[in-house]
Motif scaffolding. Structure first.
Motif, PDB file in Angstrom:
ATOM      1  N   TYR A 112       0.777  -1.344  -0.005  1.00 60.77           N
ATOM      2  CA  TYR A 112      -0.106   0.058  -0.008  1.00 60.77           C
ATOM      3  C   TYR A 112       0.852   1.170   0.071  1.00 60.77           C
ATOM      4  O   TYR A 112       2.036   1.180   0.540  1.00 60.77           O
ATOM      5  CB  TYR A 112      -0.949   0.073   1.155  1.00 60.77           C
ATOM      6  N   PRO A 113       0.459   2.323  -0.530  1.00 59.23           N
ATOM      7  CA  PRO A 113       1.268   3.623  -0.793  1.00 59.23           C
ATOM      8  C   PRO A 113       1.280   4.477   0.532  1.00 59.23           C
ATOM      9  O   PRO A 113       0.330   4.392   1.244  1.00 59.23           O
ATOM     10  CB  PRO A 113       0.648   4.539  -1.941  1.00 59.23           C
ATOM     11  N   THR A 114       2.387   5.018   0.657  1.00 56.84           N
ATOM     12  CA  THR A 114       2.335   6.045   1.772  1.00 56.84           C
ATOM     13  C   THR A 114       2.224   7.461   1.341  1.00 56.84           C
ATOM     14  O   THR A 114       3.451   8.102   0.648  1.00 56.84           O
ATOM     15  CB  THR A 114       3.782   5.786   2.672  1.00 56.84           C
ATOM     16  N   GLU A 265      -9.840  -8.351  -1.540  1.00 60.23           N
ATOM     17  CA  GLU A 265      -8.951  -7.310  -1.782  1.00 60.23           C
ATOM     18  C   GLU A 265      -7.515  -8.055  -1.352  1.00 60.23           C
ATOM     19  O   GLU A 265      -6.413  -7.964  -1.834  1.00 60.23           O
ATOM     20  CB  GLU A 265      -8.987  -6.015  -0.864  1.00 60.23           C
ATOM     21  N   PHE A 266      -7.704  -8.797   0.016  1.00 62.04           N
ATOM     22  CA  PHE A 266      -6.361  -9.488   0.501  1.00 62.04           C
ATOM     23  C   PHE A 266      -5.787 -10.294  -0.605  1.00 62.04           C
ATOM     24  O   PHE A 266      -4.660 -10.272  -0.606  1.00 62.04           O
ATOM     25  CB  PHE A 266      -6.909 -10.179   1.715  1.00 62.04           C
ATOM     26  N   TRP A 267      -6.538 -11.235  -1.118  1.00 62.60           N
ATOM     27  CA  TRP A 267      -5.934 -12.195  -1.960  1.00 62.60           C
ATOM     28  C   TRP A 267      -5.617 -11.539  -3.424  1.00 62.60           C
ATOM     29  O   TRP A 267      -4.444 -12.114  -3.919  1.00 62.60           O
ATOM     30  CB  TRP A 267      -7.054 -13.382  -2.445  1.00 62.60           C
ATOM     31  N   GLN A 268      -6.160 -10.469  -3.830  1.00 65.05           N
ATOM     32  CA  GLN A 268      -5.592  -9.880  -4.968  1.00 65.05           C
ATOM     33  C   GLN A 268      -4.060  -9.014  -4.625  1.00 65.05           C
ATOM     34  O   GLN A 268      -3.238  -9.279  -5.479  1.00 65.05           O
ATOM     35  CB  GLN A 268      -6.582  -8.461  -5.283  1.00 65.05           C
ATOM     36  N   VAL A 269      -4.108  -8.719  -3.437  1.00 59.67           N
ATOM     37  CA  VAL A 269      -2.714  -7.948  -3.026  1.00 59.67           C
ATOM     38  C   VAL A 269      -1.672  -9.135  -2.973  1.00 59.67           C
ATOM     39  O   VAL A 269      -0.561  -9.279  -3.307  1.00 59.67           O
ATOM     40  CB  VAL A 269      -2.785  -7.418  -1.693  1.00 59.67           C
ATOM     41  N   LYS A 271      -1.726 -11.931  -4.073  1.00 64.25           N
ATOM     42  CA  LYS A 271      -1.296 -12.541  -5.478  1.00 64.25           C
ATOM     43  C   LYS A 271      -0.538 -11.485  -6.560  1.00 64.25           C
ATOM     44  O   LYS A 271      -0.168 -11.873  -7.658  1.00 64.25           O
ATOM     45  CB  LYS A 271      -2.580 -13.037  -6.405  1.00 64.25           C
ATOM     46  N   GLY A 272      -0.255 -10.180  -5.875  1.00 61.84           N
ATOM     47  CA  GLY A 272       0.646  -9.440  -6.782  1.00 61.84           C
ATOM     48  C   GLY A 272      -0.155  -8.236  -7.400  1.00 61.84           C
ATOM     49  O   GLY A 272       0.552  -7.612  -7.900  1.00 61.84           O
ATOM     50  N   TYR A 273      -1.457  -8.036  -7.194  1.00 61.64           N
ATOM     51  CA  TYR A 273      -2.192  -7.131  -7.951  1.00 61.64           C
ATOM     52  C   TYR A 273      -2.421  -6.007  -6.937  1.00 61.64           C
ATOM     53  O   TYR A 273      -3.768  -5.162  -7.086  1.00 61.64           O
ATOM     54  CB  TYR A 273      -3.443  -7.707  -8.534  1.00 61.64           C
ATOM     55  N   GLY A 274      -2.046  -5.602  -5.790  1.00 63.56           N
ATOM     56  CA  GLY A 274      -2.114  -4.623  -4.834  1.00 63.56           C
ATOM     57  C   GLY A 274      -1.582  -3.386  -5.704  1.00 63.56           C
ATOM     58  O   GLY A 274      -1.021  -3.131  -6.575  1.00 63.56           O
ATOM     59  N   MET A 281       8.584  -4.407  -6.023  1.00 62.93           N
ATOM     60  CA  MET A 281       9.438  -5.684  -6.409  1.00 62.93           C
ATOM     61  C   MET A 281      10.527  -5.003  -7.359  1.00 62.93           C
ATOM     62  O   MET A 281      11.585  -5.456  -7.355  1.00 62.93           O
ATOM     63  CB  MET A 281       8.621  -6.808  -7.251  1.00 62.93           C
ATOM     64  N   ASP A 282      10.031  -3.963  -8.185  1.00 62.97           N
ATOM     65  CA  ASP A 282      11.087  -3.282  -8.865  1.00 62.97           C
ATOM     66  C   ASP A 282      12.115  -2.785  -8.190  1.00 62.97           C
ATOM     67  O   ASP A 282      13.442  -2.695  -8.595  1.00 62.97           O
ATOM     68  CB  ASP A 282      10.552  -2.338  -9.755  1.00 62.97           C
ATOM     69  N   ALA A 283      11.822  -2.073  -6.950  1.00 60.78           N
ATOM     70  CA  ALA A 283      12.675  -1.606  -6.329  1.00 60.78           C
ATOM     71  C   ALA A 283      13.689  -2.431  -5.440  1.00 60.78           C
ATOM     72  O   ALA A 283      14.949  -2.318  -5.750  1.00 60.78           O
ATOM     73  CB  ALA A 283      12.026  -0.748  -4.896  1.00 60.78           C
ATOM     74  N   ARG A 284      13.146  -3.759  -5.163  1.00 64.89           N
ATOM     75  CA  ARG A 284      14.254  -4.893  -4.494  1.00 64.89           C
ATOM     76  C   ARG A 284      15.117  -5.322  -5.833  1.00 64.89           C
ATOM     77  O   ARG A 284      16.172  -5.445  -5.305  1.00 64.89           O
ATOM     78  CB  ARG A 284      13.226  -5.832  -4.051  1.00 64.89           C
ATOM     79  N   LYS A 285      14.357  -5.661  -6.848  1.00 65.50           N
ATOM     80  CA  LYS A 285      15.361  -6.062  -7.873  1.00 65.50           C
ATOM     81  C   LYS A 285      16.274  -5.025  -8.234  1.00 65.50           C
ATOM     82  O   LYS A 285      17.465  -5.485  -8.576  1.00 65.50           O
ATOM     83  CB  LYS A 285      14.378  -6.739  -9.079  1.00 65.50           C
ATOM     84  N   GLY A 286      15.894  -3.917  -8.492  1.00 61.39           N
ATOM     85  CA  GLY A 286      17.067  -2.892  -8.660  1.00 61.39           C
ATOM     86  C   GLY A 286      17.937  -2.968  -7.972  1.00 61.39           C
ATOM     87  O   GLY A 286      19.026  -2.774  -8.289  1.00 61.39           O
TER      88      GLY A 286
END
Ligand code: FAQ
Length: 311
Positions: A112-114, A265-269, A271-274, A281-286
């Motif tokens: 979730y965004p801050t 909503e919980f399962w969407q998040v 499963k990767g669609y939050g 993930m982009d930040a971690r992989k980057g």
């Protein structure tokens, strides 16, 4: 012989003795611990990102220092938990691979965004508050290295929780705009915080076995209820409203009844669609890719040192 090993293991669990890395353990016990401890570690590491977003924009030097210290603690918790996980016979590289490939989960809450400073208050108060309730139970877990890690981590989490509650309290006592900002953060973080505890006991696939092994000492629903009962009075104390019209004290059960959680909503998040899964993930992989030259240099340096010693 296997039967004897199993019997000795079962007896240790019954007696509340810790299982240590070199002890025999059922393969499923090992695997489920790798799963839970690694997901916990990944959560700490990904969990730095939402708050990292506000370090440069903290409203005062004092706030910046506290937030920096908190985020640094989260890095420490992640590393501590990765080490505990490695004692089960999996390497750090494999664990990182599992995170980067999406094979391993991390907590839904960090997707979730801050969007405002008040979110730093809400995360400390609610997210760390939920983490403490979950982790205090885990200080008593059956696997020695995980239990010991939890003791230390819980001490730091309680500082995090206070730091967040103090931000919320300050905003709630401030101008009408500041109070509205605190209420808005509570509105957005309340339900996702309840989801942190995982699916209901009826839907939770791992709870029954994990309770038998004393990996889990309380179920998802028990911990969620404990969190609600503890947090509602804190909201009242600072004059904020929990965004749940069905919330009601239930004298008979000695706890609050609460409205339905949006499990879709919980399962969407999960499963990767939050809202932020992709950017997290982009930040971690980057960070991993951009850090390659540092890892390479460290290895080259270590090899050189070793060669020098041999000469
Ligand atoms: N998010 O059968 P169960 C922190 C998955 S605190 C994503 O009930 P289990 C501190 C679950 O993995 C946050 N996935 O599973 C901090 C399983 O999928 P799998 C981290 C979730 O393991 C604060 C499936 O659903 N804390 O980092 C979630 O018995 C502030 C079925 O669920 C921990 O990890 C979820 N919320 O119970 C840092 C605590 N819930 O693995 C920065 C340790 C469930 O089969 C800032 N973990 N799933 O693919 C636990 O206590 C447990 O693993 C639960 C889940 C309670 C999370």
């Amino acid at each position: 012989e296997l039967q004897q090993l199993e019997a000795a293991f079962d007896q240790k669990i019954v007696n509340d003795q810790k299982i240590e890395p070199k002890d025999w353990m059922p393969e499923k016990y090992r695997q489920t611990h790798i799963r839970q401890i690694s997901q916990h570690a990944h959560s700490e590491v990904v969990g730095m990102l939402p708050e990292g977003n506000w370090i440069t924009r903290a409203p005062s030097l004092r706030r910046k220092v506290a937030l920096l210290a908190k985020v640094q603690d989260e890095a420490g918790h992640g590393l501590y938990l990765y080490s505990a996980c490695e004692t089960l016979g999996i390497s750090r590289d494999e664990l990182y691979d599992q995170l980067h490939s999406g094979e391993a989960k991390y907590s839904s809450i960090f997707n979730y965004p801050t969007v405002t400073w008040a979110d730093m208050g809400a995360i400390g108060w609610l997210v760390d508050g939920a983490a403490i309730i979950n982790q205090v139970a885990l200080t008593n877990t059956s696997y020695g290295p995980y239990a010991r890690a939890m003791v230390r981590i819980c001490k730091e989490e309680s500082f995090h929780q206070r730091q967040g509650f103090e931000i919320m309290m300050t905003l709630a006592e401030g101008t009408p705009e500041q109070k509205a900002m605190a209420q808005d953060a509570l509105n957005r973080w309340w339900w996702p915080s309840l989801m942190m505890f995982g699916p209901t006991d009826a839907e939770s696939v791992h709870t029954a076995q994990s309770m038998k092994w004393k990996l889990k000492r309380k179920t998802n629903d028990e911990l969620r209820q404990q969190f609600i009962d503890q947090t509602v009075p804190q909201a009242h104390l600072i004059g904020l409203t929990i965004p749940d019209p069905d919330l009601k004290w239930n004298e008979a059960k000695g706890g609050y009844d609460f409205g339905p959680i949006n499990w879709d909503e919980f399962w969407q998040v999960v499963k990767g669609y939050g809202p932020c899964n992709k950017s997290r993930m982009d930040a971690r992989k980057g960070a991993w890719d951009e850090g390659k030259w540092v890892r390479d240099a460290a290895v080259a340096y270590a090899e050189k040192q070793e060669a020098n010693l041999e000469m």
